[in-house]
Write a protein that holds these residues in place. Structure first.
Motif, PDB file in Angstrom:
ATOM      1  N   GLY A 109       0.791  -1.229   0.000  1.00  0.00           N
ATOM      2  CA  GLY A 109       0.000   0.000   0.000  1.00  0.00           C
ATOM      3  C   GLY A 109       0.822   1.278   0.000  1.00  0.00           C
ATOM      4  N   VAL A 110       2.063   1.200  -0.474  1.00  0.00           N
ATOM      5  CA  VAL A 110       2.889   2.411  -0.608  1.00  0.00           C
ATOM      6  C   VAL A 110       2.614   2.967  -1.999  1.00  0.00           C
ATOM      7  N   VAL A 111       1.666   3.911  -2.075  1.00  0.00           N
ATOM      8  CA  VAL A 111       1.184   4.410  -3.371  1.00  0.00           C
ATOM      9  C   VAL A 111       1.161   5.936  -3.354  1.00  0.00           C
ATOM     10  N   GLY A 112       0.854   6.485  -4.540  1.00  0.00           N
ATOM     11  CA  GLY A 112       0.708   7.934  -4.631  1.00  0.00           C
ATOM     12  C   GLY A 112       2.014   8.683  -4.443  1.00  0.00           C
ATOM     13  N   PRO A 113       1.938   9.904  -3.902  1.00  0.00           N
ATOM     14  CA  PRO A 113       3.131  10.759  -3.765  1.00  0.00           C
ATOM     15  C   PRO A 113       4.201  10.171  -2.858  1.00  0.00           C
ATOM     16  N   ALA A 114       3.838   9.240  -1.966  1.00  0.00           N
ATOM     17  CA  ALA A 114       4.820   8.681  -1.031  1.00  0.00           C
ATOM     18  C   ALA A 114       5.784   7.714  -1.710  1.00  0.00           C
ATOM     19  N   ARG A 115       5.396   7.194  -2.897  1.00  0.00           N
ATOM     20  CA  ARG A 115       6.196   6.122  -3.486  1.00  0.00           C
ATOM     21  C   ARG A 115       7.567   6.603  -3.958  1.00  0.00           C
ATOM     22  N   ALA A 116       7.635   7.657  -4.736  1.00  0.00           N
ATOM     23  CA  ALA A 116       8.911   8.115  -5.311  1.00  0.00           C
ATOM     24  C   ALA A 116       9.953   8.425  -4.242  1.00  0.00           C
ATOM     25  N   PRO A 117       9.622   9.232  -3.196  1.00  0.00           N
ATOM     26  CA  PRO A 117      10.656   9.493  -2.169  1.00  0.00           C
ATOM     27  C   PRO A 117      11.034   8.243  -1.381  1.00  0.00           C
ATOM     28  N   THR A 118      10.094   7.316  -1.212  1.00  0.00           N
ATOM     29  CA  THR A 118      10.417   6.066  -0.507  1.00  0.00           C
ATOM     30  C   THR A 118      11.417   5.244  -1.305  1.00  0.00           C
ATOM     31  N   PHE A 119      11.168   5.111  -2.615  1.00  0.00           N
ATOM     32  CA  PHE A 119      12.108   4.380  -3.478  1.00  0.00           C
ATOM     33  C   PHE A 119      13.470   5.058  -3.472  1.00  0.00           C
ATOM     34  N   GLU A 120      13.481   6.375  -3.587  1.00  0.00           N
ATOM     35  CA  GLU A 120      14.752   7.105  -3.629  1.00  0.00           C
ATOM     36  C   GLU A 120      15.543   6.879  -2.345  1.00  0.00           C
ATOM     37  N   ARG A 121      14.843   6.920  -1.204  1.00  0.00           N
ATOM     38  CA  ARG A 121      15.521   6.729   0.086  1.00  0.00           C
ATOM     39  C   ARG A 121      16.088   5.311   0.208  1.00  0.00           C
ATOM     40  N   LEU A 122      15.299   4.307  -0.168  1.00  0.00           N
ATOM     41  CA  LEU A 122      15.740   2.919  -0.007  1.00  0.00           C
ATOM     42  C   LEU A 122      16.845   2.550  -0.991  1.00  0.00           C
ATOM     43  N   LEU A 123      16.764   3.060  -2.218  1.00  0.00           N
ATOM     44  CA  LEU A 123      17.819   2.771  -3.196  1.00  0.00           C
ATOM     45  C   LEU A 123      19.136   3.412  -2.792  1.00  0.00           C
ATOM     46  N   ALA A 124      19.066   4.603  -2.184  1.00  0.00           N
ATOM     47  CA  ALA A 124      20.284   5.249  -1.685  1.00  0.00           C
ATOM     48  C   ALA A 124      20.819   4.487  -0.474  1.00  0.00           C
ATOM     49  N   PHE A 125      19.920   4.089   0.412  1.00  0.00           N
ATOM     50  CA  PHE A 125      20.305   3.392   1.637  1.00  0.00           C
ATOM     51  C   PHE A 125      21.019   2.073   1.333  1.00  0.00           C
ATOM     52  N   THR A 126      20.537   1.339   0.319  1.00  0.00           N
ATOM     53  CA  THR A 126      21.108   0.038  -0.024  1.00  0.00           C
ATOM     54  C   THR A 126      22.136   0.104  -1.145  1.00  0.00           C
ATOM     55  N   ASP A 127      22.384   1.287  -1.690  1.00  0.00           N
ATOM     56  CA  ASP A 127      23.324   1.479  -2.797  1.00  0.00           C
ATOM     57  C   ASP A 127      22.926   0.649  -4.026  1.00  0.00           C
ATOM     58  N   LEU A 128      21.611   0.576  -4.271  1.00  0.00           N
ATOM     59  CA  LEU A 128      21.107  -0.170  -5.431  1.00  0.00           C
ATOM     60  C   LEU A 128      20.632   0.749  -6.554  1.00  0.00           C
ATOM     61  N   ALA A 129      20.797   2.066  -6.397  1.00  0.00           N
ATOM     62  CA  ALA A 129      20.291   2.999  -7.413  1.00  0.00           C
ATOM     63  C   ALA A 129      20.927   2.747  -8.776  1.00  0.00           C
ATOM     64  N   ARG A 130      22.163   2.226  -8.774  1.00  0.00           N
ATOM     65  CA  ARG A 130      22.859   1.958 -10.048  1.00  0.00           C
ATOM     66  C   ARG A 130      22.354   0.701 -10.745  1.00  0.00           C
ATOM     67  N   PHE A 131      21.537  -0.093 -10.047  1.00  0.00           N
ATOM     68  CA  PHE A 131      21.182  -1.418 -10.559  1.00  0.00           C
ATOM     69  C   PHE A 131      19.681  -1.612 -10.729  1.00  0.00           C
ATOM     70  N   THR A 132      18.930  -0.534 -10.861  1.00  0.00           N
ATOM     71  CA  THR A 132      17.467  -0.658 -10.900  1.00  0.00           C
ATOM     72  C   THR A 132      16.968  -1.472 -12.096  1.00  0.00           C
ATOM     73  N   ASP A 133      17.740  -1.508 -13.204  1.00  0.00           N
ATOM     74  CA  ASP A 133      17.313  -2.238 -14.395  1.00  0.00           C
ATOM     75  C   ASP A 133      17.852  -3.669 -14.449  1.00  0.00           C
ATOM     76  N   ARG A 134      18.594  -4.093 -13.416  1.00  0.00           N
ATOM     77  CA  ARG A 134      19.167  -5.438 -13.424  1.00  0.00           C
ATOM     78  C   ARG A 134      18.142  -6.434 -12.882  1.00  0.00           C
ATOM     79  N   LEU A 135      18.047  -7.602 -13.537  1.00  0.00           N
ATOM     80  CA  LEU A 135      17.153  -8.650 -13.056  1.00  0.00           C
ATOM     81  C   LEU A 135      17.618  -9.124 -11.684  1.00  0.00           C
TER      82      LEU A 135
END
Length: 578
Positions: A109-135
């Motif tokens: 249920g993480v939808v709407g305006p909350a989704r983009a900043p949540t993804f940005e925070r978690l991808l930065a936290f886990t250092d996965l921002a460089r790998f979003t297109d990797r299977l």
């Protein structure tokens, strides 16, 4: 003091058909803002307890309250305040990193305006921002665990349940996972961390030690470790006979535990016993016996009653080739996948009767090298030889000289123990009386008599390990390849497994093993360290430790050496390999 995150009272859990409860009479609390470790042997009830706390299983008796919500009366509210990362990789391997995040965000249920900043925070936290297109299926072990952690953190939980998150993960990635967890602790999240790595228990504020569903200890891990003061010793000077020394020592009634630590043997004595005299441990040799500080693992094994006294009983000595060739030889092994070089000019020789470890971060080329050495993957260039036979010009003859145990249980779960052994005996070219004798020999040697008619898939994990090893050695190969053979296995089962290996080495078998357990790597005579497709070091474990010794780090562990040598080769390797 803050209210507990979890309160457990009189908890019992029984499964249909079970004679004993999976969880018995458990009462405890889990505090916020700290890591609580959950440790115990295989089948102790760790995963069952995790699933009960998560509201995925209902208690048979007693109650569990999570953040004030009863798991039985209000499971939906419990799900809203927890994050749960299961033991098995629970994401979709044919979806990308970003697609997995989107799917789990929809489910939570993480939808709407909350989704983009949540993804940005978690991808930065886990250092996965460089790998979003990797299977997800193409991620290394460390990256998979980071993605699982990101998905578990989508709703900023108050309680995070991590079920053995570091299984199959290299030491660098394990340290990175702990760094991220401590960051969460700083933000007020409570964490329950189930683990098979007992050095990780020392990172926890509290531990709950389980065995057969019962709590053996609950509290400060350092307090439990302190109870072992004066009971732990190093025996040095046995040289090449240290494996024999260990085998003899562990049979003694006053010795409750014994492991290899490089060129030393670490022994733990019973509570009221004193360490044997040096002359008793190593007749005819001059060895030293000195007390050393205890560790949590010493206390854990003692709490469980100590190591098994049983040893492998296979007879005979393996046959030797007659041309003097090394039992295992890699010559400039190279493997390319398109433009990517997974293994680059890797060369080494393994001596007869030696245990040789192949170590490296996830994604470094270790598994690729191992597969080429087993004949499972053809090199782009270079050669792999077993007993002087080239695995690619004479594959059948070379494979007949080796035994192979895969990382994952690779036998047939729907066949009985005996049927599996008979099948693999035939696969290794054994027939008639020779086949029947080989099957009976390994059944007796690995103490499988009580399970010969049981389906392999339903065996306890320790017996699965025995069966897999028995299948690999029943044709008496002079060379044995073990691919992370004890990944996710508890310390008691690992000790039993390594007693088997040490006994076979005593018969002249040559062993090559991959592992992420650095204490396990200390059983090796030498190790090769692979990073970014290259072999960056080959030496004895104690020599690698000595190579990084400094005034600030006078007693480095093998894990310290692993991390330091990888980072010295390329400071970015640790981040890239995680």
């Amino acid at each position: 003091m803050s209210a507990p995150l979890v309160e457990i009272s009189g908890l019992q859990k029984r499964f249909d058909g079970g004679t004993e409860p999976a969880i018995a009479r458990l009462s405890t609390v889990i505090q916020p803002g700290q890591v609580t470790g959950l440790v115990g042997p295989d089948g102790a009830g760790k995963t069952t307890l995790m699933r009960l706390i998560a509201g995925l299983l209902a208690p048979s008796e007693g109650s569990i309250t999570v953040c004030g919500f009863d798991t039985l009366d209000n499971p939906a509210a419990v799900h809203d305040v927890i994050g749960y990362m299961p033991q098995r990789f629970g994401l979709y391997e044919d979806l990308t990193v970003l697609e997995n995040l989107v799917l789990y965000a929809d489910l939570k249920g993480v939808v709407g305006p909350a989704r983009a900043p949540t993804f940005e925070r978690l991808l930065a936290f886990t250092d996965l921002a460089r790998f979003t297109d990797r299977l997800a299926g193409k991620l290394s072990g460390g990256m998979k665990q980071k993605l699982g952690l990101a998905c578990a953190m989508l709703k900023s939980p108050r309680l995070l349940l991590l079920d053995e998150p570091s299984v199959g993960v290299d030491p660098i990635s394990r340290r990175e996972l702990w760094r991220m967890v401590y960051q969460l602790i700083g933000e007020g999240v409570g964490v329950v961390w189930s683990t098979a790595y007992l050095d990780e228990a020392e990172n926890c504020a509290d531990v709950i030690v389980l065995n057969e569903g019962k709590v053996l200890y609950s509290g400060d891990p350092h307090a439990l470790t302190a109870t072992m003061a004066g009971r732990v010793f190093h025996v040095r000077g046995a040289g090449p006979e240290r494996r024999d020394l260990l085998a003899r020592a562990i049979k003694r009634p006053e010795i409750v535990d014994g492991v290899m630590q490089g060129e030393a043997v670490r022994l733990v004595v019973a509570e009221t016993a004193s360490v044997p005299e040096a002359a008793e441990l190593a007749p005819g040799r001059t060895v030293s016996v000195a007390p050393i500080p205890p560790r949590f693992e010493d206390a854990f094994v003692a709490l469980l009653g100590g190591q098994s006294k049983r040893t492998l009983s296979l007879d005979g000595h393996v046959s030797d080739n007659h041309d003097g060739a090394p039992p295992v030889e890699a010559k400039a092994l190279t493997r390319r996948f398109g433009d990517f070089t997974a293994a680059d000019q890797i060369s080494f020789e393994i001596r007869r009767g030696e245990i040789f470890g192949l170590l490296g971060p996830n994604g470094a080329g270790k598994s690729t090298t191992f597969k080429m050495m087993c004949g499972l993957l053809r090199p782009t260039s270079g050669a792999a030889r077993v007993d002087g036979l080239d695995l690619y010009s004479a594959p059948a003859a070379a494979r007949a000289r080796l035994g192979y145990m895969a990382q994952k249980f690779s036998l047939y779960g729907d066949l009985s123990v005996r049927q599996n052994l008979e099948f693999f005996a035939g696969a290794y070219g054994l027939w008639g009386a020779k086949k029947r004798a080989a099957v009976e020999r390994v059944i007796a040697a690995f103490d499988l008599d009580a399970h010969v008619n049981d389906n392999a898939g339903g065996l306890p994990l320790g017996f699965k390990q025995r069966l897999a090893l028995a299948a690999a050695v029943m044709h008496e190969p002079p060379v044995l390849f073990l691919d992370e053979p004890t990944s996710g296995v508890d310390p008691l089962t690992r000790r039993e497994f390594w007693s088997f290996i040490n006994a076979m080495v005593g018969r002249g078998v040559t062993v090559m093993v991959t592992t992420h357990f650095m204490d396990e790597a200390e059983y090796c005579d030498r190790v090769a360290l692979i990073s970014r497709g290259k072999c960056i070091a080959i030496d004895a474990p104690e020599a690698l430790q000595a190579s990084i010794r400094t005034e600030a780090l006078p007693n480095p562990t093998l894990e310290d050496a692993f991390v330091a040598l990888i980072e010295a080769q390329d400071p970015e390797t640790a981040k890239a390999a995680a």
